[in-house]
Design a protein around this motif. Structure first.
Motif, PDB file in Angstrom:
ATOM      1  N   GLU A  39     -17.058  27.617 -39.768  1.00 17.75           N
ATOM      2  CA  GLU A  39     -16.689  28.436 -38.941  1.00 17.75           C
ATOM      3  C   GLU A  39     -16.220  27.708 -37.711  1.00 17.75           C
ATOM      4  O   GLU A  39     -15.133  28.175 -37.286  1.00 17.75           O
ATOM      5  CB  GLU A  39     -17.595  29.661 -38.696  1.00 17.75           C
ATOM      6  N   GLU A  40     -16.845  26.793 -37.133  1.00 11.95           N
ATOM      7  CA  GLU A  40     -16.382  25.907 -36.208  1.00 11.95           C
ATOM      8  C   GLU A  40     -15.037  25.390 -36.424  1.00 11.95           C
ATOM      9  O   GLU A  40     -13.970  25.381 -35.730  1.00 11.95           O
ATOM     10  CB  GLU A  40     -17.308  24.924 -35.796  1.00 11.95           C
ATOM     11  N   VAL A  41     -14.823  24.627 -37.641  1.00 11.65           N
ATOM     12  CA  VAL A  41     -13.645  23.867 -37.880  1.00 11.65           C
ATOM     13  C   VAL A  41     -12.599  24.873 -38.279  1.00 11.65           C
ATOM     14  O   VAL A  41     -11.275  24.664 -37.523  1.00 11.65           O
ATOM     15  CB  VAL A  41     -13.933  22.868 -39.009  1.00 11.65           C
ATOM     16  N   LYS A  64     -11.254  26.405 -48.094  1.00 11.94           N
ATOM     17  CA  LYS A  64     -12.487  26.583 -47.497  1.00 11.94           C
ATOM     18  C   LYS A  64     -12.625  25.733 -46.071  1.00 11.94           C
ATOM     19  O   LYS A  64     -13.285  26.273 -45.257  1.00 11.94           O
ATOM     20  CB  LYS A  64     -13.537  25.373 -48.401  1.00 11.94           C
ATOM     21  N   TYR A  65     -11.623  24.870 -46.041  1.00 11.37           N
ATOM     22  CA  TYR A  65     -11.783  24.128 -44.687  1.00 11.37           C
ATOM     23  C   TYR A  65     -10.615  24.245 -43.936  1.00 11.37           C
ATOM     24  O   TYR A  65     -10.269  23.573 -42.809  1.00 11.37           O
ATOM     25  CB  TYR A  65     -11.774  22.357 -45.123  1.00 11.37           C
ATOM     26  N   THR A 120      -0.331  30.848 -47.495  1.00 10.18           N
ATOM     27  CA  THR A 120      -0.266  30.358 -46.114  1.00 10.18           C
ATOM     28  C   THR A 120      -0.325  28.916 -45.699  1.00 10.18           C
ATOM     29  O   THR A 120      -0.065  28.605 -44.505  1.00 10.18           O
ATOM     30  CB  THR A 120      -1.059  31.496 -45.083  1.00 10.18           C
ATOM     31  N   LEU A 121      -1.076  28.319 -46.433  1.00 10.97           N
ATOM     32  CA  LEU A 121      -1.495  27.017 -46.059  1.00 10.97           C
ATOM     33  C   LEU A 121      -0.459  25.918 -46.704  1.00 10.97           C
ATOM     34  O   LEU A 121      -0.658  24.731 -46.448  1.00 10.97           O
ATOM     35  CB  LEU A 121      -2.910  26.653 -46.503  1.00 10.97           C
ATOM     36  N   TRP A 149     -11.237  26.024 -34.860  1.00 11.02           N
ATOM     37  CA  TRP A 149     -10.640  24.886 -34.226  1.00 11.02           C
ATOM     38  C   TRP A 149      -9.245  24.640 -34.712  1.00 11.02           C
ATOM     39  O   TRP A 149      -8.332  24.203 -33.878  1.00 11.02           O
ATOM     40  CB  TRP A 149     -11.655  23.703 -34.358  1.00 11.02           C
ATOM     41  N   ARG A 150      -9.124  24.823 -35.907  1.00 13.00           N
ATOM     42  CA  ARG A 150      -7.697  24.593 -36.451  1.00 13.00           C
ATOM     43  C   ARG A 150      -6.949  25.853 -36.419  1.00 13.00           C
ATOM     44  O   ARG A 150      -5.730  25.660 -37.027  1.00 13.00           O
ATOM     45  CB  ARG A 150      -7.899  24.172 -37.847  1.00 13.00           C
ATOM     46  N   LYS A 151      -7.357  26.799 -35.981  1.00  7.66           N
ATOM     47  CA  LYS A 151      -6.540  28.184 -36.117  1.00  7.66           C
ATOM     48  C   LYS A 151      -5.093  28.111 -35.506  1.00  7.66           C
ATOM     49  O   LYS A 151      -4.316  28.404 -35.990  1.00  7.66           O
ATOM     50  CB  LYS A 151      -7.315  29.316 -35.652  1.00  7.66           C
ATOM     51  N   GLU A 152      -5.201  27.628 -34.244  1.00  5.82           N
ATOM     52  CA  GLU A 152      -3.837  27.779 -33.537  1.00  5.82           C
ATOM     53  C   GLU A 152      -2.976  26.850 -33.888  1.00  5.82           C
ATOM     54  O   GLU A 152      -1.735  26.980 -33.996  1.00  5.82           O
ATOM     55  CB  GLU A 152      -4.466  27.409 -31.821  1.00  5.82           C
ATOM     56  N   TRP A 153      -3.629  25.685 -34.342  1.00  9.60           N
ATOM     57  CA  TRP A 153      -2.486  24.533 -34.978  1.00  9.60           C
ATOM     58  C   TRP A 153      -1.749  24.930 -36.273  1.00  9.60           C
ATOM     59  O   TRP A 153      -0.660  25.020 -36.474  1.00  9.60           O
ATOM     60  CB  TRP A 153      -3.364  23.432 -35.212  1.00  9.60           C
TER      61      TRP A 153
END
Length: 610
Positions: free
Chosen positions: A379-381, A265-266, A285-286, A384-388
């Motif tokens: 969606e914002e968070v 979720k996050y 994947t996480l 924001w974490r996608k590239e990392w």
């Protein structure tokens, strides 16, 4: 019976709470003709206990007769320590408590190693014992374990939450209530209850009925909503690079389900400790993999690196193995948040920035359900974490095979343990309960076995007694018969408790026992190859024929000298109706534990400067 506050739960929470068995239930009206031993067994039936693990003896005849006339099945083991380990495994897989039974005196003394292992890992177990008759006490009677003889209560009390000897039937219900309350899965206690054989036989003494405990009396820790909301708002939903470290107290199916939902979720990457391995799918994947002892590159490099802003630790004591020898890098420049229902042993080497005392299942439920799926902050968070996250996924999981010299004592063809484990994983079903013993094979298993992440990985990680898994696997299979069960052990561990495979054969319990045979106490023998530790005379073992040993005890077995042999043996084992042992001839290869070895050296450097 519900054990949380009366409020609607989401479908996620309901599925996670399916197997919750924390509620304490007492029979209001036991049969008036019941004797005291029957009253105890009836109480265990009311808790949905299906199996009791025991070694028979004359001092527990009334208990055994009560079991025979109940819905519970008695499983006779070869040794009381093994019965305690079986009860330990049963508790882990059932999310209830385990029960074992033996005579007082020598039987109770043999329970002690199992009590210690359960205490170290906080596993709820009830140890029942039958003692000599009250009229034989204080006279030098045979096997007198009472306070006039061996005084066994004084000996076992340090390992238990409750230890009582019932000598008066009128106190039975009260002492039984006290014992069972400590076994709640939130309190994770252990209780010892001993009763002289003459008292076992007596009819239940009439006394005022105890009322059933209400849901609010189930002794769960509260859910700190206010503190969780603050963590959620400031960190999980903030522009922070957040990682999770999951320990053994969330390594069960219900919490694992919620942990997966929380991570997805996050978009939070998750590492587990060795004791928490099984709480999160390592194919996800996480997944960062294992952090600490037998750790994976992705987990160690991420958590010890500079990128993580916030580390949330769920249900973990941050012990030596779980924290890489209490490395300062685990905290470093990041905020350390501990969410736990038990802070008895945690944080001894760390000063967390935030500590949230909360029921873990309830905390996970709240964090999953607190934000609506359509909330724009999600969606914002995630963006924001996608590239990392992409950067993290580029890190390898498995360490490269060590180039340090390896050796097989008998200079025969052998299989690299990591390759054997990969083949085991390919052949076993996704819901397999894997049970792992102590030794070099524990490190290889932690590193190479990819957990499915449904509370399916079991190991005694704190005390780590050798041979535990052989016994615990039997209890785990009986508690979860619908799941395949794979026990991975070593030849040294088999010398400890390998006899218990005959218990599986006796009752037709379908467990696949894999013996990694390297003709050595592998972890120590490898040190001798590198000119460390002690001489090889103390660490080498005879090359025992474990296939012949299994056959002698009625267990079908096969030997694997090649991976092709192993594949064929696994195919036969799956089709076999009953226990099956596979002896794998492996070498003494350096285990994939580089990060822990490095942390040990760093720790010694730190303390040398004190």
């Amino acid at each position: 019976m519900k054990t949380h506050a009366e409020k609607p739960l989401s479908s996620v929470a309901l599925s996670a709470a399916e197997n919750d068995s924390n509620a304490i239930i007492f029979i209001e009206h036991p049969k008036p003709e019941s004797n005291n031993s029957e009253v105890i067994i009836q109480e265990l039936v009311s808790h949905n206990i299906k199996h009791i693990f025991l070694v028979p003896g004359k001092l527990i005849y009334p208990f055994i007769n009560a079991i025979d006339s109940s819905e519970i099945k008695g499983i006779v083991g070869a040794h009381e320590t093994a019965c305690g380990f079986m009860a330990d495994g049963y508790a882990r897989a059932s999310r209830k408590f385990g029960v074992c039974l033996a005579i007082s005196g020598p039987g109770t003394m043999n329970f002690i190693p199992a009590m210690a292992a359960a205490q170290a890992d906080r596993i709820p177990v009830l140890y029942l014992a039958g003692g000599i008759s009250t009229y034989h006490e204080a006279q030098g009677a045979f096997q007198d374990g009472s306070n006039s003889g061996l005084d066994e209560l004084t000996i076992v009390k340090p390992l238990l939450n409750s230890a009582v000897e019932i000598k008066n039937g009128s106190t039975l219900k009260y002492e039984l209530r006290r014992s069972l309350i400590s076994l709640n899965t939130q309190r994770k206690g252990r209780a010892y209850l001993s009763m002289p054989v003459d008292i076992q036989k007596k009819k239940m003494t009439e006394h005022p009925q105890l009322k059933p405990l209400k849901p609010t009396d189930s002794y769960e820790s509260p859910i700190d909503i206010k503190a969780l909301e603050k963590v959620l708002k400031l960190h999980i939903l903030g522009k922070s690079k957040v990682a999770i470290l999951a320990g053994h107290r969330v390594n069960n199916r219900s919490d694992a389900i919620l942990l997966h939902h929380l991570a997805e979720k996050y978009q939070i990457p998750v590492a587990t400790t060795l004791s928490g391995k099984g709480a999160f799918s390592e194919e996800h994947t996480l997944s960062l993999g294992v952090y600490g002892f037998a750790g994976h590159t992705r987990a160690v490099e991420t958590i010890n690196g500079e990128d993580v802003d916030v580390l949330i630790v769920f249900g973990c004591d941050l012990s030596q193995r779980d924290s890489l020898n209490w490395t300062p890098k685990l905290h470093g420049n990041k905020r350390l948040i501990l969410i736990d229902e038990d802070f008895e042993k945690s944080c001894l080497h760390y000063q967390p920035d935030v500590q949230v005392f909360s029921n873990l299942n309830g905390a996970l439920q709240h964090l999953v359900n607190a934000v609506d799926e359509h909330d724009t902050r999600l969606e914002e968070v995630k963006e924001w974490r996608k590239e990392w996250l992409q950067k993290i996924n580029n890190l390898p999981l498995i360490l490269k095979r060590s180039e340090l010299p390896s050796q097989n004592i008998n200079e025969k063809q052998y299989i690299y343990p990591g390759d054997a484990i990969k083949h085991l994983r390919q052949h076993m079903s996704s819901n397999t309960n894997v049970v792992v013993d102590s030794g070099a094979h524990r490190i290889f298993m932690a590193h190479y076995w990819q957990s499915n992440g449904c509370g399916d990985y079991h190991t005694s990680s704190s005390l780590a007694p050798m041979g535990w898994a052989v016994c615990a696997g039997i209890g785990i299979k009986l508690a979860a018969p619908e799941n395949d069960c794979l026990v991975v052990t070593g030849d040294g561990c088999m010398l400890m408790h390998g006899m218990e495979i005959q218990t599986a054969a006796r009752y037709g319990i379908k467990v696949i026992f894999v013996v990694m045979n390297n003709s050595a106490h592998g972890a120590m023998y490898i040190d001798t190859l590198h000119n460390r530790g002690i001489s090889s005379g103390y660490t080498a073992l005879p090359n025992h024929d474990w296939v012949a040993f299994a056959h002698s005890l009625g267990v079908t077995a096969a030997r694997a000298s090649t991976l092709e042999d192993l594949d064929a043996a696994l195919d036969v084992a799956h089709d076999h109706d009953g226990p099956f042992l596979i002896e794998i001839e492996v070498g003494n290869d350096t285990p994939p534990n580089r990060y822990y070895a490095d942390s040990t050296f760093e720790f010694e450097q730190r303390i040398s400067n004190l």
